[in-house]
Write a protein that holds these residues in place. Sequence first.
Motif, PDB file in Angstrom:
ATOM      1  N   ASP A  89       0.827  -1.196   0.000  1.00 12.32           N
ATOM      2  CA  ASP A  89       0.000   0.000   0.000  1.00 12.32           C
ATOM      3  C   ASP A  89       0.867   1.254   0.000  1.00 12.32           C
ATOM      4  N   GLU A  90       1.952   1.185   0.812  1.00  8.66           N
ATOM      5  CA  GLU A  90       2.873   2.314   0.861  1.00  8.66           C
ATOM      6  C   GLU A  90       3.499   2.539  -0.516  1.00  8.66           C
ATOM      7  N   ALA A  91       3.891   1.438  -1.154  1.00 10.22           N
ATOM      8  CA  ALA A  91       4.520   1.530  -2.473  1.00 10.22           C
ATOM      9  C   ALA A  91       3.560   2.149  -3.483  1.00 10.22           C
ATOM     10  N   LEU A  92       2.316   1.649  -3.498  1.00  6.71           N
ATOM     11  CA  LEU A  92       1.352   2.148  -4.477  1.00  6.71           C
ATOM     12  C   LEU A  92       1.043   3.618  -4.231  1.00  6.71           C
ATOM     13  N   ARG A  93       1.098   3.992  -2.987  1.00  7.67           N
ATOM     14  CA  ARG A  93       0.747   5.348  -2.631  1.00  7.67           C
ATOM     15  C   ARG A  93       1.833   6.351  -3.034  1.00  7.67           C
ATOM     16  N   LEU A  94       3.097   5.943  -2.864  1.00 10.00           N
ATOM     17  CA  LEU A  94       4.185   6.901  -3.031  1.00 10.00           C
ATOM     18  C   LEU A  94       4.838   6.850  -4.406  1.00 10.00           C
ATOM     19  N   GLU A 136       0.333   0.108 -13.955  1.00 10.51           N
ATOM     20  CA  GLU A 136       0.656  -1.018 -14.838  1.00 10.51           C
ATOM     21  C   GLU A 136       0.825  -2.305 -14.036  1.00 10.51           C
ATOM     22  N   LEU A 137       1.474  -2.160 -12.873  1.00 14.80           N
ATOM     23  CA  LEU A 137       1.695  -3.317 -12.008  1.00 14.80           C
ATOM     24  C   LEU A 137       0.349  -3.947 -11.633  1.00 14.80           C
ATOM     25  N   LEU A 138      -0.656  -3.066 -11.405  1.00 11.97           N
ATOM     26  CA  LEU A 138      -1.971  -3.554 -11.001  1.00 11.97           C
ATOM     27  C   LEU A 138      -2.712  -4.187 -12.178  1.00 11.97           C
ATOM     28  N   VAL A 139      -2.694  -3.505 -13.322  1.00  9.60           N
ATOM     29  CA  VAL A 139      -3.526  -4.000 -14.429  1.00  9.60           C
ATOM     30  C   VAL A 139      -2.774  -4.999 -15.310  1.00  9.60           C
ATOM     31  N   ALA A 140      -1.426  -4.948 -15.315  1.00 13.05           N
ATOM     32  CA  ALA A 140      -0.683  -5.879 -16.166  1.00 13.05           C
ATOM     33  C   ALA A 140       0.458  -6.541 -15.406  1.00 13.05           C
ATOM     34  N   PRO A 141       0.155  -7.332 -14.376  1.00 12.77           N
ATOM     35  CA  PRO A 141       1.218  -7.992 -13.630  1.00 12.77           C
ATOM     36  C   PRO A 141       1.983  -8.977 -14.517  1.00 12.77           C
ATOM     37  N   ALA A 142       3.312  -9.022 -14.327  1.00 11.85           N
ATOM     38  CA  ALA A 142       4.150  -9.828 -15.222  1.00 11.85           C
ATOM     39  C   ALA A 142       3.905 -11.326 -15.050  1.00 11.85           C
ATOM     40  N   ASN A 143       3.650 -11.765 -13.836  1.00 13.51           N
ATOM     41  CA  ASN A 143       3.429 -13.201 -13.616  1.00 13.51           C
ATOM     42  C   ASN A 143       2.638 -13.426 -12.325  1.00 13.51           C
ATOM     43  N   PHE A 186       3.631 -14.429  -9.445  1.00 15.26           N
ATOM     44  CA  PHE A 186       4.258 -13.911  -8.228  1.00 15.26           C
ATOM     45  C   PHE A 186       3.810 -12.472  -7.984  1.00 15.26           C
ATOM     46  N   VAL A 187       3.832 -11.662  -9.045  1.00 10.64           N
ATOM     47  CA  VAL A 187       3.427 -10.261  -8.905  1.00 10.64           C
ATOM     48  C   VAL A 187       1.979 -10.193  -8.451  1.00 10.64           C
ATOM     49  N   ARG A 188       1.139 -11.006  -9.096  1.00  8.86           N
ATOM     50  CA  ARG A 188      -0.285 -11.030  -8.754  1.00  8.86           C
ATOM     51  C   ARG A 188      -0.471 -11.390  -7.276  1.00  8.86           C
ATOM     52  N   ASP A 189       0.268 -12.403  -6.829  1.00  8.08           N
ATOM     53  CA  ASP A 189       0.160 -12.823  -5.423  1.00  8.08           C
ATOM     54  C   ASP A 189       0.663 -11.738  -4.483  1.00  8.08           C
ATOM     55  N   PHE A 190       1.781 -11.123  -4.898  1.00  2.79           N
ATOM     56  CA  PHE A 190       2.387 -10.150  -3.972  1.00  2.79           C
ATOM     57  C   PHE A 190       1.500  -8.925  -3.813  1.00  2.79           C
ATOM     58  N   ILE A 191       0.898  -8.471  -4.911  1.00  8.66           N
ATOM     59  CA  ILE A 191      -0.005  -7.331  -4.816  1.00  8.66           C
ATOM     60  C   ILE A 191      -1.238  -7.727  -4.013  1.00  8.66           C
TER      61      ILE A 191
END
Lengths: 349, 256
Positions: free
Chosen positions: A197-202, A222-229, A231-236
Amino acid sequence: MIELQGLTKCYGDTRVVDDISLTVEQGEFCVLIGPSGCGKSTTLKMINRLIAHSGGKVLVGGDDVTTLPPERLRRRIGYAIQSIGLFPHWRVADNIATVPRLLKWPASRIAERVDELLALFQLDTDGLHDKYPHQLSGGQAQRVGVARALAADPDVLLMDEPFGAVDPLTRDALQVELSRVHRQTGKTIVFVTHDMDEALRLASRVALLNGGQLVQYDRPAELLVAPANDFVRDFIGRADLGLKLLSRRRVEEYSRAAQRTRNNALASASITWQVDADDRPMALLGGRLGEPDTARTVVTPEWTATPDMSMKEALSRMVWFRVTALPVLDSEGRLLGEVTMSGVMGHRP
Amino acid sequence: MSIGALTHPPSSRRFLLIAHSALLIALVLGMEQLAPMFRALFPDQDPAMYQRESFLNLTLAHLALVLLSSLISVSVGVAAGLFVTRPAGREFEPLVSTLAAIGQTFPPAAVLAIVVPIAGFGFVPTLVALVLYGLLPVVQNTVAGLGTVPSQTLEAARGNGMSTWQILWHIELPLAMRVIIAGVRVSVIINIGTATIGSTVGATTLGTPIIAGLVGNNLPYVIQGAILVGLLAIVTDLAFERLERRFSFGEEGNAA
C-alpha cells in the motif's frame, strides 16, 4: 539519474542480489519492494556503497560510484533510515546539520538551511530546534531524519524503510508529507519498503524483487492492471484490486464543477450545493440514493474531500455517509468542485 | 558511601560534594587542631598525633600516585578497549579481557611482592600495582560502552558520509562516554584505597600513618590516615557522579 547495470552481490555462494538492471530517471520516486530477504535493502545500500557490490555497475548522475571516495559519494546522496538513526546526543538542529558540517559550509548558511528544512517539514514550532531526539514524537523524529537526509540538497535521496517503526496514523501523515516534499523539491528518491500500500501510494515506479532478481519494474497502475506473472499477482494481493487502483488516484483528477445556489431553491442539476456568502458549502440538495431530489443534507467536515485526497478515501466517505457526491474544498473551506460516483468509476470530466 | 548520593535529589548531592570537599580541605590543613581531642580520647597514647610528616604532604603524594596511575590505566585501558572493538582488533578481545581480569584478581600486595625485587622500594612498585589493578574496570567499560551504541546510529553516520575517525570521535566516544567514565570512577576509587598499601614498601601516601599506627599499635594514627583516605574517596566519587550525569543523553540528566 541512477543506473544499475547487472548489479550483483554474493555472500559466499549465495547471490542475494542477482543481475539487477534498472534506470531511475531524474525526479522519479522509485520504490524497491519484495518479500523479506529479496535483496531490496542490499540493492539500496550498494547505491551509496554502504555495501560493496560483487559485480555489475552503479552509476549516479552518470558517474560510476566506485570512482569516488565513499565518504564524498555519501555526502552527495541523502540517506534516511528508521528514526533510531538520529544521533541521540545531538539536538534536532545539529542532527539536520550533519552533512552540511561535514562539507564545511559556513555557519550562517547552515543555520539558514536548518530553518528552511524545519519549515518545509512543519517542525518550526515548540522550540523543536533545540530538542534532543528522545524528546520528539515518532512522527517528528522521522521528519527530522528525512530533513537531515535533504540538508545538503542532494539530487538523490535513499530511504530504507523509513516509516517502518511508526504507528499507522503517523505513517499516513508522513506518506502524505513525503509526497508533498517530493513534488516540491523534485528529488530523485529510491525508497525501500515491504508494504504494498505504501509503495502504491508513493511510487512513480515500482521495482518488485524476489530472490535477488528483478521481477517487474513498472508504473504502479501497470503493475496492477498488467502484472508480469503470478508472483506479482500474489504479492499485490488478488483482493481489493479496484480499491488499490483508487488509492493511486487523487480527487483533483476526477472532480468536476459544482452547481451552486444561495438559497433553498433547487437548481436544474440533481446535485446542488447550497453555499454561504464566502462560497463555503452549507448543505447538499439531492444526491442521496432512494430519497427525493429535494432532500437537504447539512454538510459536515467528515464528508468533505480535499484535492490531494485519494479516491479510495473519497469513496469510503461516500459509502459511510450515504451520499453520492462529496464537496471538494480548498484549504479555506471554499467549494472548488464536487466528486461523484461517476468519478469513482474512473470518469474524468 | 554513595547511598546518600543515590537517594538525594541533585541539588542536595551538590551540597554533599561541597560539604565533603570543605571537610576534607579543613582536615588536611588543620588536623593538628584536633590534637587535644585525640589526646582526650586516647590518654594512654603518646604521641596521639601523627607528626612525622604534614598531612598536606601525605595527601599531595597520595593524589600524585593515584593521578599518575589512573592516567596510565585510563590511557592504556581505553586504547585497549578501542582496539578490540575495531574490525582489526576484534579477535584480540578475549585475550585483552582475560589479561585485564588477571590484573585485578592478583592481590595488590602480591603484585608488590613481585615488583619490589625488580624495581626496588617506594613509588615505582606501588605505581605498577595500581596501574594493573585499575585497568580492568576501564577496559571492561570501554568495550561495554562502545557496545551500547546502536548499530542503526552507526549506519546512519556512515550513510551520511562520516569517515571512520569522525564516527569514532563524534558518535561512538560521546555516546559511550558515560559508561567509560563509570569505569574510570570505579578504577580511581579502588586506587585511592589501594594506594595506602604502597606505604608497606616505602611509598609516601596517606597509608603511611595507617601502617605506622598498625605497626606501632597506635590507633589515633590509623584513624587520622583512614579518615582522610575515606573523605578523598567520597569527594572523588561525588565529583565523578556529576561528570557522568553530563553525558547521560536521553535520560533525566541532560534533558533540562
